[in-house]
Motif scaffolding. Structure first.
Motif, PDB file in Angstrom:
ATOM      1  N   SER A  20       0.812  -1.217   0.000  1.00 35.32           N
ATOM      2  CA  SER A  20       0.000   0.000   0.000  1.00 35.32           C
ATOM      3  C   SER A  20       0.842   1.263   0.000  1.00 35.32           C
ATOM      4  CB  SER A  20      -0.944   0.006   1.200  1.00 35.32           C
ATOM      5  OG  SER A  20      -1.813  -1.093   1.128  1.00 35.32           O
ATOM      6  N   SER A  21       2.046   1.192   0.556  1.00 35.28           N
ATOM      7  CA  SER A  21       2.906   2.381   0.608  1.00 35.28           C
ATOM      8  C   SER A  21       3.491   2.735  -0.763  1.00 35.28           C
ATOM      9  CB  SER A  21       4.042   2.168   1.607  1.00 35.28           C
ATOM     10  OG  SER A  21       4.831   1.062   1.206  1.00 35.28           O
ATOM     11  N   THR A  22       3.428   1.809  -1.711  1.00 38.09           N
ATOM     12  CA  THR A  22       3.922   2.067  -3.065  1.00 38.09           C
ATOM     13  C   THR A  22       2.774   2.610  -3.896  1.00 38.09           C
ATOM     14  OG1 THR A  22       5.439   0.220  -2.862  1.00 38.09           O
ATOM     15  CG2 THR A  22       5.042   1.048  -5.079  1.00 38.09           C
ATOM     16  N   THR A  23       2.960   3.780  -4.450  1.00 38.88           N
ATOM     17  CA  THR A  23       1.865   4.369  -5.218  1.00 38.88           C
ATOM     18  C   THR A  23       1.929   3.916  -6.679  1.00 38.88           C
ATOM     19  OG1 THR A  23       3.091   6.353  -5.835  1.00 38.88           O
ATOM     20  CG2 THR A  23       1.867   6.428  -3.747  1.00 38.88           C
ATOM     21  N   ARG A  24       0.763   3.803  -7.243  1.00 39.18           N
ATOM     22  CA  ARG A  24       0.652   3.447  -8.660  1.00 39.18           C
ATOM     23  C   ARG A  24       1.380   4.479  -9.523  1.00 39.18           C
ATOM     24  NH1 ARG A  24      -3.121   0.320 -10.611  1.00 39.18           N
ATOM     25  NH2 ARG A  24      -4.479   0.704  -8.846  1.00 39.18           N
ATOM     26  N   GLU A  25       1.294   5.749  -9.131  1.00 38.19           N
ATOM     27  CA  GLU A  25       1.937   6.807  -9.902  1.00 38.19           C
ATOM     28  C   GLU A  25       3.452   6.635  -9.916  1.00 38.19           C
ATOM     29  OE1 GLU A  25      -0.367   7.436  -7.449  1.00 38.19           O
ATOM     30  OE2 GLU A  25      -2.010   7.751  -8.880  1.00 38.19           O
ATOM     31  N   TRP A  26       4.025   6.270  -8.767  1.00 37.10           N
ATOM     32  CA  TRP A  26       5.473   6.077  -8.706  1.00 37.10           C
ATOM     33  C   TRP A  26       5.891   4.938  -9.618  1.00 37.10           C
ATOM     34  CZ3 TRP A  26       8.889   2.217  -7.585  1.00 37.10           C
ATOM     35  CH2 TRP A  26      10.221   2.605  -7.456  1.00 37.10           C
ATOM     36  N   ILE A  27       5.190   3.818  -9.544  1.00 41.93           N
ATOM     37  CA  ILE A  27       5.544   2.666 -10.378  1.00 41.93           C
ATOM     38  C   ILE A  27       5.320   2.974 -11.843  1.00 41.93           C
ATOM     39  CG2 ILE A  27       4.874   0.299 -10.973  1.00 41.93           C
ATOM     40  CD1 ILE A  27       4.691  -0.294  -8.027  1.00 41.93           C
ATOM     41  N   THR A  28       4.216   3.623 -12.153  1.00 39.37           N
ATOM     42  CA  THR A  28       3.938   3.984 -13.546  1.00 39.37           C
ATOM     43  C   THR A  28       5.033   4.895 -14.090  1.00 39.37           C
ATOM     44  OG1 THR A  28       1.560   3.769 -13.195  1.00 39.37           O
ATOM     45  CG2 THR A  28       2.260   5.050 -15.103  1.00 39.37           C
ATOM     46  N   ASN A  29       5.436   5.887 -13.308  1.00 41.31           N
ATOM     47  CA  ASN A  29       6.503   6.796 -13.746  1.00 41.31           C
ATOM     48  C   ASN A  29       7.856   6.098 -13.799  1.00 41.31           C
ATOM     49  OD1 ASN A  29       4.767   8.974 -14.027  1.00 41.31           O
ATOM     50  ND2 ASN A  29       5.062   9.632 -11.916  1.00 41.31           N
ATOM     51  N   HIS A  30       8.140   5.257 -12.821  1.00 43.14           N
ATOM     52  CA  HIS A  30       9.434   4.577 -12.752  1.00 43.14           C
ATOM     53  C   HIS A  30       9.589   3.540 -13.867  1.00 43.14           C
ATOM     54  CE1 HIS A  30      13.074   3.204 -10.777  1.00 43.14           C
ATOM     55  NE2 HIS A  30      12.631   1.962 -10.868  1.00 43.14           N
ATOM     56  N   TRP A  31       8.535   2.763 -14.112  1.00 42.33           N
ATOM     57  CA  TRP A  31       8.600   1.712 -15.125  1.00 42.33           C
ATOM     58  C   TRP A  31       8.076   2.162 -16.483  1.00 42.33           C
ATOM     59  CZ3 TRP A  31       6.537  -3.098 -12.042  1.00 42.33           C
ATOM     60  CH2 TRP A  31       7.521  -3.507 -11.152  1.00 42.33           C
ATOM     61  N   GLY A  32       7.406   3.311 -16.522  1.00 38.06           N
ATOM     62  CA  GLY A  32       6.878   3.818 -17.788  1.00 38.06           C
ATOM     63  C   GLY A  32       5.773   2.952 -18.368  1.00 38.06           C
ATOM     64  N   MET A  33       4.957   2.371 -17.510  1.00 35.23           N
ATOM     65  CA  MET A  33       3.877   1.500 -17.966  1.00 35.23           C
ATOM     66  C   MET A  33       2.552   1.999 -17.404  1.00 35.23           C
ATOM     67  SD  MET A  33       5.771  -2.109 -17.249  1.00 35.23           S
ATOM     68  CE  MET A  33       4.709  -3.137 -18.207  1.00 35.23           C
ATOM     69  N   THR A  34       1.495   1.755 -18.156  1.00 36.49           N
ATOM     70  CA  THR A  34       0.169   2.130 -17.680  1.00 36.49           C
ATOM     71  C   THR A  34      -0.316   1.107 -16.656  1.00 36.49           C
ATOM     72  OG1 THR A  34      -1.005   0.829 -19.342  1.00 36.49           O
ATOM     73  CG2 THR A  34      -0.376   3.088 -19.959  1.00 36.49           C
ATOM     74  N   ALA A  35      -1.373   1.476 -15.945  1.00 39.19           N
ATOM     75  CA  ALA A  35      -1.947   0.563 -14.956  1.00 39.19           C
ATOM     76  C   ALA A  35      -2.408  -0.727 -15.625  1.00 39.19           C
ATOM     77  CB  ALA A  35      -3.112   1.242 -14.239  1.00 39.19           C
TER      78      ALA A  35
END
Length: 71
Positions: A20-35
């Motif tokens: 839960s502490s990992t935000t979707r926005e961070w992962i999306t920006n970091h990996w460059g992938m959509t949800a």
């Protein structure tokens, strides 16, 4: 592992559960992938209310596919 077992009836599957502490926005920006792309790669977010349903769909889908492949 699948190759080592030398069985066409064994298929390994994995799921990444993002805490839960990992935000979707961070992962999306970091990996460059959509949800949707992340979901297709079995990256699930524990902060989503339906992540357990999604996890069970992965497991059940794999079981159904394996059962249909049995001779």
């Amino acid at each position: 592992m699948e190759r080592r077992l030398k069985s066409e009836h064994v298929e390994l599957e994995s799921v990444i559960l993002a805490p839960s502490s990992t935000t979707r926005e961070w992962i999306t920006n970091h990996w460059g992938m959509t949800a949707e792309e992340l979901r297709a790669k079995h990256v699930l977010f524990m902060s989503d209310s339906d992540y357990l349903d999604s996890l069970m769909r992965v497991v059940v889908c794999q079981q159904v596919e394996a059962a249909t492949m049995q001779p």
